[in-house]
Design an enzyme around this catalytic site. Sequence first.
Site, mmCIF file in Angstrom:
data_model
loop_
_atom_site.group_PDB
_atom_site.id
_atom_site.type_symbol
_atom_site.label_atom_id
_atom_site.label_comp_id
_atom_site.label_asym_id
_atom_site.label_seq_id
_atom_site.Cartn_x
_atom_site.Cartn_y
_atom_site.Cartn_z
ATOM 1 N N HIS A 168 11.781 -3.695 -92.897
ATOM 2 C CA HIS A 168 11.766 -3.091 -94.206
ATOM 3 C C HIS A 168 11.512 -1.534 -94.083
ATOM 4 C CE1 HIS A 168 10.447 -2.252 -98.406
ATOM 5 N NE2 HIS A 168 10.810 -3.677 -98.636
ATOM 6 N N ASP A 172 13.023 -11.363 -98.771
ATOM 7 C CA ASP A 172 14.386 -11.946 -98.966
ATOM 8 C C ASP A 172 14.675 -13.034 -97.894
ATOM 9 O OD1 ASP A 172 15.072 -10.271 -101.184
ATOM 10 O OD2 ASP A 172 15.381 -8.610 -99.915
HETATM 11 N N1 CMC Z 1 17.654 -6.354 -86.953
HETATM 12 C C1 CMC Z 1 17.821 -5.800 -85.783
HETATM 13 N N2 CMC Z 1 17.324 -4.538 -85.614
HETATM 14 C C2 CMC Z 1 16.813 -3.904 -86.491
HETATM 15 C C3 CMC Z 1 16.898 -4.385 -88.023
HETATM 16 C C4 CMC Z 1 17.200 -5.769 -88.174
HETATM 17 N N3 CMC Z 1 17.312 -6.293 -89.315
HETATM 18 N N4 CMC Z 1 16.043 -3.588 -88.838
HETATM 19 C C5 CMC Z 1 15.698 -2.535 -88.014
HETATM 20 N N5 CMC Z 1 16.053 -2.624 -86.722
HETATM 21 C C6 CMC Z 1 15.869 -1.839 -85.641
HETATM 22 C C7 CMC Z 1 16.835 -0.594 -85.637
HETATM 23 O O1 CMC Z 1 17.999 -0.881 -85.065
HETATM 24 C C8 CMC Z 1 16.034 0.489 -85.175
HETATM 25 O O2 CMC Z 1 16.002 0.418 -83.660
HETATM 26 P P1 CMC Z 1 15.838 1.597 -82.763
HETATM 27 O O3 CMC Z 1 14.418 2.264 -82.928
HETATM 28 O O4 CMC Z 1 16.039 1.076 -81.405
HETATM 29 O O5 CMC Z 1 17.078 2.359 -82.883
HETATM 30 C C9 CMC Z 1 14.487 0.145 -85.696
HETATM 31 O O6 CMC Z 1 14.654 -1.355 -85.954
HETATM 32 C C10 CMC Z 1 14.201 0.919 -86.963
HETATM 33 O O7 CMC Z 1 15.370 0.624 -87.429
HETATM 34 P P2 CMC Z 1 15.688 1.752 -89.185
HETATM 35 O O8 CMC Z 1 17.124 1.524 -89.448
HETATM 36 O O9 CMC Z 1 15.201 3.053 -88.664
HETATM 37 O O10 CMC Z 1 14.544 0.973 -90.253
HETATM 38 P P3 CMC Z 1 14.831 1.344 -91.728
HETATM 39 O O11 CMC Z 1 13.257 1.370 -92.224
HETATM 40 O O12 CMC Z 1 15.590 2.422 -91.951
HETATM 41 O O13 CMC Z 1 15.656 0.247 -92.233
HETATM 42 C C11 CMC Z 1 16.053 -1.758 -93.375
HETATM 43 C C12 CMC Z 1 15.043 -0.737 -93.118
HETATM 44 C C13 CMC Z 1 15.466 -2.930 -94.306
HETATM 45 C C14 CMC Z 1 17.263 -1.042 -94.112
HETATM 46 C C15 CMC Z 1 16.496 -2.507 -92.116
HETATM 47 O O14 CMC Z 1 15.546 -3.045 -91.369
HETATM 48 C C16 CMC Z 1 17.608 -3.445 -92.357
HETATM 49 O O15 CMC Z 1 18.782 -3.242 -92.283
HETATM 50 N N6 CMC Z 1 17.128 -4.777 -92.362
HETATM 51 C C17 CMC Z 1 18.149 -5.950 -92.597
HETATM 52 C C18 CMC Z 1 18.552 -5.888 -94.219
HETATM 53 C C19 CMC Z 1 17.539 -6.470 -95.149
HETATM 54 O O16 CMC Z 1 16.919 -7.516 -94.781
HETATM 55 N N7 CMC Z 1 17.077 -5.768 -96.096
HETATM 56 C C20 CMC Z 1 16.134 -6.117 -97.110
HETATM 57 C C21 CMC Z 1 15.036 -5.189 -97.260
HETATM 58 S S1 CMC Z 1 13.733 -6.056 -98.350
HETATM 59 C C22 CMC Z 1 14.281 -6.025 -99.780
HETATM 60 C C23 CMC Z 1 13.845 -4.980 -100.519
HETATM 61 O O17 CMC Z 1 12.897 -4.459 -100.774
HETATM 62 O O18 CMC Z 1 15.171 -4.130 -101.153
#
Ligand code: CMC
Length: 426
Positions: A310, A367
């Site tokens: 998240h 989710d």
């Molecule tokens: N699976 C594998 N690796 C992940 C994931 C995941 N779902 N999410 C983040 N990471 C890794 C990412 O590769 C990165 O690794 P590194 O530091 O080695 O480069 C690290 O964790 C940080 O990731 P980030 O992209 O900087 O994190 P973010 O805060 O920008 O992304 C997110 C948040 C929700 C977009 C992401 O976690 C994601 O794509 N999750 C899957 C989609 C999902 O379940 N979304 C629903 C969110 S909850 C509903 C809502 O409130 O809308």
Amino acid sequence: MPALHPTLKAELHLSDGRKIELPVYQSHLGFDAIGVEKLQKEQLFTFDQGLTSTALCESSITYIDGDQGILLHRGYPIDELAFNKTYLDVAYLLLKGELPNEEELKAFKAEICSHYMVNEQFTRLFQGFRRDSHPMAVMCAASSALAAFYHEYYDEDPEKAHDKTAIRLLAKMPTLAAMCYKYSIGRPFMYPQYHLSYAGNFLYMMFATPCEPYVVNPVIERAMDRIFTLHADHEQNASTSAVRGVASSGPNPFACISAGIASLWGPAHGGANEACIKMLEEIGTVDRIPEFIARAKDKNDPFRLMGFGHRVYKNYDPRAKVMRETCHEVLKELGINTPLLQVAMELERIALSDPYFIERKLYPNVDFYSGIILQAIGIPTSMFTVIFALGRTVGWVANWRELNEEPMKIVRPRQIYTGHTERHIK
Ligand code: CMC
């Protein structure tokens, strides 16, 4: 809303010798914020891709502490609300600032009931769509269409108009959502039932047919109500910011909500519950999980575990805790133990114990569990984000109201231009 008063000052020193003094505004909870409006006069902007360090507004509705895993609505923790109150209590709280007493709740529900139906013309709007249209596309159009039916908003006393807009949206969104579903399967639309609860009425419009009586299962009804409650509001997320951004130029409120629905559709936001079920189906069996975990960790593979991680919570999502418990209640009630569920539970176990996920604080999010519950109830995957939108409508409206109570300032961000410098046609 109390006016913002700077409590501290920040000084920005540039290497060219300029010194700029900036105000620091204090939050009631959480981080303070540096006011940067003055920078423009110095021909400077801030650059904050994804607005991860930017407060878009001042708000007194919802507070999140992502590190601690805390979510408060008007000060009340989400788990207390979800376990002790209904969605309509929480909706009232978000809109009006306080929980309703019994009388107030009764009056609120009665008013919502009286607006459940949509204009009969809507049946024709639905007929214009292909039956296999994505329900989120239809919902964007249907919520926008409400704007065409309610122009008088502009002529009324603002307080009354705001209340009526909120009531209409809360009342009509479930009706439109159920119509979306019925249309997609070629079944007759079911009219809303005043005697049922908010969640019960939605289940009725989704699953009843004119051919036989429909009895709402109380376990499913409670789960549905909790799904709405847990999605009710979530501070300045992408869709709420979209609603505020659109609303800042003053259009019809129903059109603003349509912008929120469009933003929610994306798989990085509300579309994650749908994406999560698709992923579980793709994994198929428990023995294939290691292959997908390896892909999630591989930097060269764009695959991510849907339903994990998240942007704000770097701790267990407090909504996911409630949803997890509700998920187990529903599965027990329905006696379900499908391969998909086995994959989900094993994935949850591995992700919670694997150092990759622990180090990055990637917990199952709301989710992950809501998708499993919705599937068990019999709601098709393409409707999952619609259900999220139903719950979130009240958060969007509460934010829309708050924005309208303050002097309006159009949202107009700037950019770092990296294109051609001026050139001329030869
Ligand atoms: N699976 C594998 N690796 C992940 C994931 C995941 N779902 N999410 C983040 N990471 C890794 C990412 O590769 C990165 O690794 P590194 O530091 O080695 O480069 C690290 O964790 C940080 O990731 P980030 O992209 O900087 O994190 P973010 O805060 O920008 O992304 C997110 C948040 C929700 C977009 C992401 O976690 C994601 O794509 N999750 C899957 C989609 C999902 O379940 N979304 C629903 C969110 S909850 C509903 C809502 O409130 O809308």
